[in-house]
Scaffold this active site. Structure first.
Site, PDB file in Angstrom:
ATOM      1  CG  HIS A  75      -1.951   0.979   1.298  1.00  0.00           C
ATOM      2  ND1 HIS A  75      -3.105   0.803   2.014  1.00  0.00           N
ATOM      3  CD2 HIS A  75      -2.065   2.209   0.720  1.00  0.00           C
ATOM      4  CE1 HIS A  75      -3.887   1.859   1.886  1.00  0.00           C
ATOM      5  NE2 HIS A  75      -3.265   2.733   1.107  1.00  0.00           N
ATOM      6  CG  HIS A  77      -1.248   6.672  -1.762  1.00  0.00           C
ATOM      7  ND1 HIS A  77      -2.477   6.576  -2.378  1.00  0.00           N
ATOM      8  CD2 HIS A  77      -1.404   6.130  -0.527  1.00  0.00           C
ATOM      9  CE1 HIS A  77      -3.343   6.009  -1.530  1.00  0.00           C
ATOM     10  NE2 HIS A  77      -2.713   5.730  -0.409  1.00  0.00           N
ATOM     11  NE  ARG A  79      -1.447  11.016  -4.040  1.00  0.00           N
ATOM     12  CZ  ARG A  79      -1.971  10.647  -2.868  1.00  0.00           C
ATOM     13  NH1 ARG A  79      -1.370  10.970  -1.743  1.00  0.00           N
ATOM     14  NH2 ARG A  79      -3.103  10.001  -2.836  1.00  0.00           N
ATOM     15  CG  ASN A 110      -5.944   7.369  -3.756  1.00  0.00           C
ATOM     16  OD1 ASN A 110      -4.985   6.631  -3.920  1.00  0.00           O
ATOM     17  ND2 ASN A 110      -6.139   8.040  -2.635  1.00  0.00           N
ATOM     18  CG  HIS A 242      -5.770   1.951   5.872  1.00  0.00           C
ATOM     19  ND1 HIS A 242      -7.118   1.760   5.796  1.00  0.00           N
ATOM     20  CD2 HIS A 242      -5.428   2.743   4.835  1.00  0.00           C
ATOM     21  CE1 HIS A 242      -7.577   2.409   4.747  1.00  0.00           C
ATOM     22  NE2 HIS A 242      -6.575   3.014   4.149  1.00  0.00           N
ATOM     23  CG  ASP A 308      -2.182   4.661   3.559  1.00  0.00           C
ATOM     24  OD1 ASP A 308      -2.061   4.995   2.365  1.00  0.00           O
ATOM     25  OD2 ASP A 308      -3.169   4.967   4.239  1.00  0.00           O
ATOM     26  CG  HIS A 312      -0.465  14.373   1.597  1.00  0.00           C
ATOM     27  ND1 HIS A 312      -1.153  14.568   0.413  1.00  0.00           N
ATOM     28  CD2 HIS A 312      -1.007  13.267   2.171  1.00  0.00           C
ATOM     29  CE1 HIS A 312      -2.084  13.618   0.299  1.00  0.00           C
ATOM     30  NE2 HIS A 312      -2.009  12.820   1.340  1.00  0.00           N
TER      31      HIS A 312
HETATM   32  O1  DOR Z   1      -4.323   8.927   5.073  1.00  0.00           O
HETATM   33  C1  DOR Z   1      -4.628   8.576   3.945  1.00  0.00           C
HETATM   34  N1  DOR Z   1      -4.012   9.071   2.827  1.00  0.00           N
HETATM   35  N2  DOR Z   1      -5.608   7.696   3.806  1.00  0.00           N
HETATM   36  C2  DOR Z   1      -6.134   7.433   2.616  1.00  0.00           C
HETATM   37  O2  DOR Z   1      -7.103   6.746   2.576  1.00  0.00           O
HETATM   38  C3  DOR Z   1      -5.616   8.031   1.391  1.00  0.00           C
HETATM   39  C4  DOR Z   1      -4.224   8.482   1.570  1.00  0.00           C
HETATM   40  C5  DOR Z   1      -3.843   9.386   0.413  1.00  0.00           C
HETATM   41  O3  DOR Z   1      -4.225   9.044  -0.705  1.00  0.00           O
HETATM   42  O4  DOR Z   1      -3.161  10.378   0.612  1.00  0.00           O
HETATM   43 ZN    ZN Z   2      -3.725   4.689   1.119  1.00  0.00          ZN
END
Ligand code: DOR
Ligand code: ZN
Length: 455
Positions: A75, A77, A79, A110, A242, A308, A312
């Site tokens: 898991h 992302h 980015r 996503n 999670h 996860d 950001h």
């Molecule tokens: O904390 C999170 N960030 N939970 C999620 O479900 C999505 C993830 C994100 O995509 O940044």
């Molecule tokens: Zn996630």
């Protein structure tokens, strides 16, 4: 053309006897105990044998350091600091993964743009090639049930969000959700679900810090979503993302459903910090729940560990709590944080290896995560004496912050991929040889959470 997923074949590739090209000597977990081993690696980058060998192949002796299978993170992302996916984001985040001892990442759909069509899936595949330091499995997210079949011919798995979160405004509900789950059943592909039921959210509760966020998206939302999911068709290759509370652990274990918990839900409570760096979905929970989740993990009752990883930018996390995005970076710190818990005596190494390496790889149908003949020679070399502290500014990630700044960590000294070193002396030395992978087999349901073969 992508191969079809073969059902219920849990054996890795066949072993062809042939002279090894490398012998790795050190200590490894054999039959649950650390013992001296020699691992013979073939020309093709797979493990030939474990045990004493008479071969004259070049020998790499790691002394009393420990050789572990490299980890799989189900898991992440991928980015960039601008929030976008693309080659730059892949290059950076997968390098972090390599440094953190992770050899395969499952990338969530996503993203910006979201992976909801074959065109977008192909463009994500293109951004992995020639950029990725580790292998990448791409999840897709069908917006409509009718998109499932075309995506299934190319995707490595699916992700379904039951609640709004980053990039998801209108999750499927009711009959639409039932139709989606029915279409996804029987495909043989892994389906990861974000399990929070927004009907249980309390939008009127003020949420100016993680304690308020936990009340706004309470544990009952997870319980309600999980109760609904366990009623899904049995043929669904279901994995719950999670998990934050011990009640969910019990429900999913009783049903033989695969699931993961994150280092942040295992190690941080809603009192860990008041600012938006500690804002995640699902929220951090009370210390009592966190402790019980940790205890379940340490008893080996949580099948998978996943980060996860959601990098950001610091400016976004500096916003007022309610307006800041949810998520924290974690792919580089996941294994080092947990290896430090092993050294501290809070967790057994065998339990960690099962949750971070073996079960996630098996869940994704990969010949990874075990030191066993026929598996890929993707290893870590870990020196348990080399304890350090996480320094957010020194991480390889683009965002420069971590909720674990200052925490004890043990970083892998070496990371090998297909018999080649990609991290040496804690430095990245690899080439961008990572590939897009898809499941090669589907584990039978009890294997998803059940006991492990010895590693
Ligand atoms: O904390 C999170 N960030 N939970 C999620 O479900 C999505 C993830 C994100 O995509 O940044
Ligand atoms: Zn996630």
């Amino acid at each position: 053309m992508v191969p079809p997923v073969r059902p219920h074949r849990s054996r890795p590739r066949t072993v062809v006897p042939e002279a090894p090209s490398l012998i790795l000597a050190g200590r490894a977990l054999v039959g649950g105990r650390l013992q001296p081993v020699e691992i013979a690696v073939g020309e093709d980058g797979t493990i030939r044998s474990i045990g004493r060998t008479r071969s004259g192949a070049p020998r790499h002796d790691v002394g009393d350091a420990v050789i572990l299978p490299a980890a799989t993170d189900l898991h992440v992302h991928l980015r960039g600091p601008d929030g976008k996916s693309g080659p730059e984001a892949v290059a950076r985040s997968t390098r972090e993964a390599a440094l953190g001892g992770v050899t395969l990442v499952g990338d969530m759909p996503n993203s910006d743009p979201p992976v909801d069509s074959v065109d977008r899936l192909e463009s994500k595949e293109a951004s992995v090639r020639g950029q990725a330091a580790v292998d990448v499995l791409l999840y897709a997210s069908p917006v409509r049930p009718t998109a499932v079949e075309s995506l299934a011919r190319r995707a490595g798995g699916f992700k379904i969000f039951l609640s709004p979160t980053t990039g998801i405004d209108e999750p499927p509900t009711g009959a639409e959700l039932d139709a989606l789950l029915a279409r996804l059943s029987g495909l043989g592909l892994p389906v990861s679900v974000h399990a929070e039921d927004p009907a249980r959210f309390r939008p009127q509760v003020p949420a100016g810090d993680p304690l308020g966020w936990d009340m706004r998206r309470p544990p009952e939302a997870e319980t309600a979503a999980v109760d609904r999911l366990v009623a899904a068709p049995a043929a669904l290759r279901l994995h719950v993302a999670h998990v934050t509370i011990p009640g969910t652990v019990e429900t999913l274990r009783n049903r033989g459903v695969s699931f993961e918990s994150t280092p942040h839900h295992l190690l941080l409570s809603a009192r860990a910090g008041a600012d938006a760096r500690f804002k995640v979905n699902p929220p951090l929970r009370s210390e009592t729940e966190r402790r019980a989740l940790w205890d379940a993990f340490a008893r080996g009752e949580i099948p998978c560990l996943a980060s996860d990883h959601a990098p950001h930018p610091v400016e976004a996390k500096a916003l007022e709590f309610e307006r800041a995005p949810s998520g924290m970076p974690g792919v580089e710190t996941m294994l080092p944080l947990l290896l430090a818990r092993v050294r501290a005596g809070d967790l057994s190494l065998a339990t960690l290896v099962a949750a971070a390496c073996e079960r996630p790889a098996r869940w994704l149908g990969q010949p990874l995560g075990r030191l066993a003949p026929g598996h890929r020679a993707n290893f870590l070399v870990v020196d348990f004496r080399a304890r350090t502290r996480i320094a957010a500014s020194a991480l390889a990630g683009a965002v420069g912050w971590s909720a674990f700044d200052g925490w004890e960590a043990i970083r892998p000294r070496e990371h090998w991929r297909d018999g080649q070193r990609v991290v040496d002396g804690g430095e990245y030395v690899g080439r961008a040889a990572g590939a897009v992978v898809r499941p090669e087999y589907a584990p039978a349901p009890p294997e998803a959470v059940g006991p492990l073969r010895s590693v």
